[in-house]
Design an enzyme around this catalytic site. Structure first.
Site, PDB file in Angstrom:
ATOM      1  N   ASN A 114       5.012   1.675  37.297  1.00  0.00           N
ATOM      2  CA  ASN A 114       3.933   1.382  38.238  1.00  0.00           C
ATOM      3  C   ASN A 114       4.455   1.026  39.639  1.00  0.00           C
ATOM      4  OD1 ASN A 114       1.194   0.441  39.311  1.00  0.00           O
ATOM      5  ND2 ASN A 114       0.743   1.272  37.306  1.00  0.00           N
ATOM      6  N   ARG A 115       3.617   0.374  40.446  1.00  0.00           N
ATOM      7  CA  ARG A 115       3.865   0.317  41.890  1.00  0.00           C
ATOM      8  C   ARG A 115       4.547  -0.977  42.358  1.00  0.00           C
ATOM      9  NH1 ARG A 115      -0.573   3.120  40.802  1.00  0.00           N
ATOM     10  NH2 ARG A 115      -0.810   5.131  41.829  1.00  0.00           N
ATOM     11  N   HIS A 140       6.706   4.265  39.811  1.00  0.00           N
ATOM     12  CA  HIS A 140       7.396   4.792  38.627  1.00  0.00           C
ATOM     13  C   HIS A 140       8.866   5.140  38.878  1.00  0.00           C
ATOM     14  CE1 HIS A 140       3.700   4.591  36.522  1.00  0.00           C
ATOM     15  NE2 HIS A 140       3.231   5.798  36.729  1.00  0.00           N
ATOM     16  N   HIS A 214       5.039   7.302  29.385  1.00  0.00           N
ATOM     17  CA  HIS A 214       3.881   7.817  30.117  1.00  0.00           C
ATOM     18  C   HIS A 214       3.215   9.004  29.420  1.00  0.00           C
ATOM     19  CE1 HIS A 214       1.346   8.567  33.594  1.00  0.00           C
ATOM     20  NE2 HIS A 214       1.884   7.537  34.205  1.00  0.00           N
ATOM     21  N   TYR A 216       0.484  11.269  27.905  1.00  0.00           N
ATOM     22  CA  TYR A 216      -0.962  11.432  28.047  1.00  0.00           C
ATOM     23  C   TYR A 216      -1.505  11.906  26.704  1.00  0.00           C
ATOM     24  CZ  TYR A 216      -0.655  11.837  33.241  1.00  0.00           C
ATOM     25  OH  TYR A 216      -0.456  11.644  34.586  1.00  0.00           O
ATOM     26  N   ASP A 286      -7.554   2.749  36.283  1.00  0.00           N
ATOM     27  CA  ASP A 286      -6.122   2.858  36.590  1.00  0.00           C
ATOM     28  C   ASP A 286      -5.661   1.432  36.872  1.00  0.00           C
ATOM     29  OD1 ASP A 286      -3.600   3.662  37.189  1.00  0.00           O
ATOM     30  OD2 ASP A 286      -4.147   5.006  38.843  1.00  0.00           O
ATOM     31  N   GLN A 326      -1.276  -0.763  31.197  1.00  0.00           N
ATOM     32  CA  GLN A 326      -1.949   0.044  32.209  1.00  0.00           C
ATOM     33  C   GLN A 326      -2.815   1.072  31.490  1.00  0.00           C
ATOM     34  OE1 GLN A 326      -1.353  -0.504  35.534  1.00  0.00           O
ATOM     35  NE2 GLN A 326      -2.541   1.138  36.446  1.00  0.00           N
ATOM     36  N   GLU A 354      -0.033   2.524  29.012  1.00  0.00           N
ATOM     37  CA  GLU A 354       1.361   2.223  29.351  1.00  0.00           C
ATOM     38  C   GLU A 354       1.593   0.720  29.221  1.00  0.00           C
ATOM     39  OE1 GLU A 354       1.791   4.026  33.401  1.00  0.00           O
ATOM     40  OE2 GLU A 354      -0.126   4.868  32.776  1.00  0.00           O
TER      41      GLU A 354
END
Ligand code: BGC
Length: 391
Positions: A114-115, A140, A214, A216, A286, A326, A354
């Site tokens: 993440n950020r 990431h 990650h 999906y 998100d 997340q 996540e």
């Protein structure tokens, strides 16, 4: 999750035997009571580095395939309520897809999932500037994160399944991070239909670490439309609201009376269009959820989420030692990617769960610390546990 894995040491002879059996087996012969792992080539990077594909199959026929590029999980085949195996993850048929345009399908994320705001943080008074790759933020792991490096991989047998151990040494200064980081991520497929991830790391200088996965998912099957009908439970009384660039505001906000309340199972789509500032920022889900860990220690697994897909009866539970999750509802999928079997990944046709420490923790003094120091060992564990209901 039906059983806690008992850690097992490597046994080279058994591994070789499993490899031999797996490679020499036809599909029919794969009806084994042992889990097996097989290796084949998956091509080469533009730099000429070979990429391998490992296929792990458990005693019930569940199959997980992962490659050494990014540790990417390229397929997960699990049964529906009628016993029909289907691939339930998004991805590509070949290495080129992953090399050309990958919104982190299936990948290991590091050093920091993440950020991080403006890619900047300070440790012990010293400021570090990371690569920025998401507007002005770091996302990431940066421009070339752990999702874009080739990992070493070693298959290992365990008492109740098979493991694949990925290792990677991230050099001092990579993407701006301080210190050399030795990272090790172990994927284990058990005969109880658990897919377990053990994340470990050590460093020679203080550095932030927040490793995750990650993948999906679309539990109806890859390419079977959007994920809005999946029913989701998230074991969280609170979440961390974000600003316009998806950086946490620093607040731990109760989910009560918001579209973020997933404490009772709810279809993902039931409130995703609600008039909510936070959903508009997503746009959609998100967000990091603050998991209810109650008295559980940092080394115990707690149930973080449970997803059921009503048409197939597939169920996935997520257990973790992490404090956060997340939930990303595939809001940036826009039909521009043609993936496996030519399937076009339209808006919200996959979701990610996540497990993680909270985004931007290095800049948020009230969030649990993500700084790893020399002499410490980073360890987290997450389990995706597959089952069915109905049928
Ligand atoms: C992030 C999203 C991002 C996505 C990339 C998620 O973990 O939270 O904002 O777009 O990864 O595919």
């Amino acid at each position: 999750m039906k059983n806690e894995r008992s850690p097992a040491g490597p046994s080279t002879l058994l591994t070789i035997l499993f490899l031999f059996l797996a490679v020499g087996c036809t599909d029919n012969q794969m009806n084994q009571d042992q889990a097996v792992i097989a290796k084949q080539s998956f091509g080469q990077t533009p730099e000429g580095v070979s990429v391998d594909l490992y296929t792990m199959t458990n005693a019930n026929g569940l199959e997980v395939r992962a490659i050494t590029y990014g540790g990417i999980i390229v397929s997960v085949r699990v049964p529906d309520a009628a016993g029909q195996l289907e691939d339930v993850v998004l991805g590509y048929d070949s290495l080129n897809g992953y090399l050309e345009q990958n919104p982190y399908f299936g990948a290991i994320i590091g050093r920091y999932g993440n950020r991080i705001d403006e890619g900047r943080f300070a440790i012990d008074g010293e400021t570090y500037q990371l690569a920025t790759n998401n507007g002005s933020n770091h996302l990431h792991g940066g421009v070339k994160g752990f999702d874009k490096v080739v990992w070493d991989a070693t298959p290992v047998d365990t008492k109740n399944g098979v493991s694949l151990v990925f290792t990677y040494t991230s050099p001092d200064g990579e993407e701006g991070y301080p210190g050399t980081l030795q990272a090790r991520v172990t994927y284990t497929l058990t005969n109880d239909d658990d897919l377990m991830f053990d994340y470990e790391a050590t460093t020679d200088r203080e550095t932030p670490v927040n490793l995750t996965q990650h993948t999906y998912f679309n539990l109806a099957g890859d390419g079977e439309g959007d994920i809005l009908g999946h029913e989701l439970m998230i074991n969280a009384d609170a979440f961390t609201p974000v600003d316009e660039t998806l950086i946490p505001l620093g607040e731990i906000r109760p989910v009560e009376n918001t579209p973020f309340d997933f404490r009772q199972p709810m279809p993902i789509g039931s409130r995703i269009g609600d008039d909510s500032k936070q959903l508009r920022r997503g746009p959609g889900y998100d967000h990091n959820f603050v998991l209810n860990r109650n008295e559980a220690g940092a080394d115990s697994l707690v149930l973080a989420a449970r997803v059921t897909e009503p048409t197939s009866g597939r169920v996935m539970e997520v257990y973790t030692t992490e404090p956060g999750l997340q939930f990303y509802s595939g809001n940036f999928l826009d039909g521009s990617i043609a993936g496996k079997n030519g399937v076009v990944y339209e808006y919200r046709t996959g979701f990610c769960l996540e497990t993680q420490h909270y985004p931007d923790s290095p800049n948020q003094p009230n969030f649990p610390s993500t700084i790893l120091r020399p002499g410490e060992r980073y360890f987290t564990r997450t389990v995706y546990s597959f089952s069915v209901e109905g049928g």
